[in-house]
Write a protein that holds these residues in place. Structure first.
Motif, PDB file in Angstrom:
ATOM      1  N   TYR A   4     -40.266  18.786  77.554  1.00  0.00           N
ATOM      2  CA  TYR A   4     -40.649  20.193  77.457  1.00  0.00           C
ATOM      3  C   TYR A   4     -39.791  20.880  76.408  1.00  0.00           C
ATOM      4  O   TYR A   4     -38.593  20.612  76.312  1.00  0.00           O
ATOM      5  CB  TYR A   4     -40.472  20.890  78.811  1.00  0.00           C
ATOM      6  N   CYS A   6     -38.427  24.494  74.587  1.00  0.00           N
ATOM      7  CA  CYS A   6     -38.194  25.930  74.737  1.00  0.00           C
ATOM      8  C   CYS A   6     -38.942  26.664  73.631  1.00  0.00           C
ATOM      9  O   CYS A   6     -38.774  26.349  72.448  1.00  0.00           O
ATOM     10  CB  CYS A   6     -36.693  26.226  74.660  1.00  0.00           C
ATOM     11  N   THR A   7     -39.749  27.646  74.016  1.00  0.00           N
ATOM     12  CA  THR A   7     -40.538  28.382  73.026  1.00  0.00           C
ATOM     13  C   THR A   7     -39.697  29.414  72.274  1.00  0.00           C
ATOM     14  O   THR A   7     -40.164  29.986  71.298  1.00  0.00           O
ATOM     15  CB  THR A   7     -41.737  29.090  73.693  1.00  0.00           C
ATOM     16  N   SER A  47     -39.529  29.073  82.722  1.00  0.00           N
ATOM     17  CA  SER A  47     -40.910  29.496  82.459  1.00  0.00           C
ATOM     18  C   SER A  47     -41.225  29.598  80.960  1.00  0.00           C
ATOM     19  O   SER A  47     -42.390  29.688  80.581  1.00  0.00           O
ATOM     20  CB  SER A  47     -41.187  30.842  83.133  1.00  0.00           C
ATOM     21  N   ARG A  48     -40.206  29.602  80.109  1.00  0.00           N
ATOM     22  CA  ARG A  48     -40.419  29.702  78.662  1.00  0.00           C
ATOM     23  C   ARG A  48     -40.563  28.347  77.993  1.00  0.00           C
ATOM     24  O   ARG A  48     -40.597  28.247  76.759  1.00  0.00           O
ATOM     25  CB  ARG A  48     -39.247  30.456  78.008  1.00  0.00           C
ATOM     26  N   LYS A  50     -42.699  24.735  77.283  1.00  0.00           N
ATOM     27  CA  LYS A  50     -44.058  24.185  77.218  1.00  0.00           C
ATOM     28  C   LYS A  50     -43.977  22.680  77.035  1.00  0.00           C
ATOM     29  O   LYS A  50     -43.101  22.166  76.341  1.00  0.00           O
ATOM     30  CB  LYS A  50     -44.835  24.780  76.026  1.00  0.00           C
ATOM     31  N   LYS A  51     -44.908  21.975  77.650  1.00  0.00           N
ATOM     32  CA  LYS A  51     -44.954  20.512  77.544  1.00  0.00           C
ATOM     33  C   LYS A  51     -45.237  20.096  76.102  1.00  0.00           C
ATOM     34  O   LYS A  51     -46.082  20.694  75.434  1.00  0.00           O
ATOM     35  CB  LYS A  51     -46.023  19.943  78.474  1.00  0.00           C
TER      36      LYS A  51
END
Length: 52
Positions: A4, A6-7, A47-48, A50-51
């Motif tokens: 995952y 971090c955006t 929550s920030r 993304k896979k």
């Protein structure tokens, strides 16, 4: 197990590596991280991420 990203800062959590500095052992899936876990680079919440 999926990685995952971090955006906010681009840090990639890899289950194969874990997050040793924050007590997360290698082999820990992202889904199994505690809800209080934060990005070790920028402090973003789980929550920030993304896979990738």
């Amino acid at each position: 197990m999926d990685s995952y990203k971090c955006t906010l800062c681009g840090y990639v959590y890899s289950p194969a590596v874990g997050d040793f500095d924050h007590g997360v052992k290698a082999g820990t899936a992202f889904e199994d991280l505690p809800d209080t876990w934060k990005c070790p680079r920028c402090g973003a919440p789980k929550s920030r991420f993304k896979k990738v």
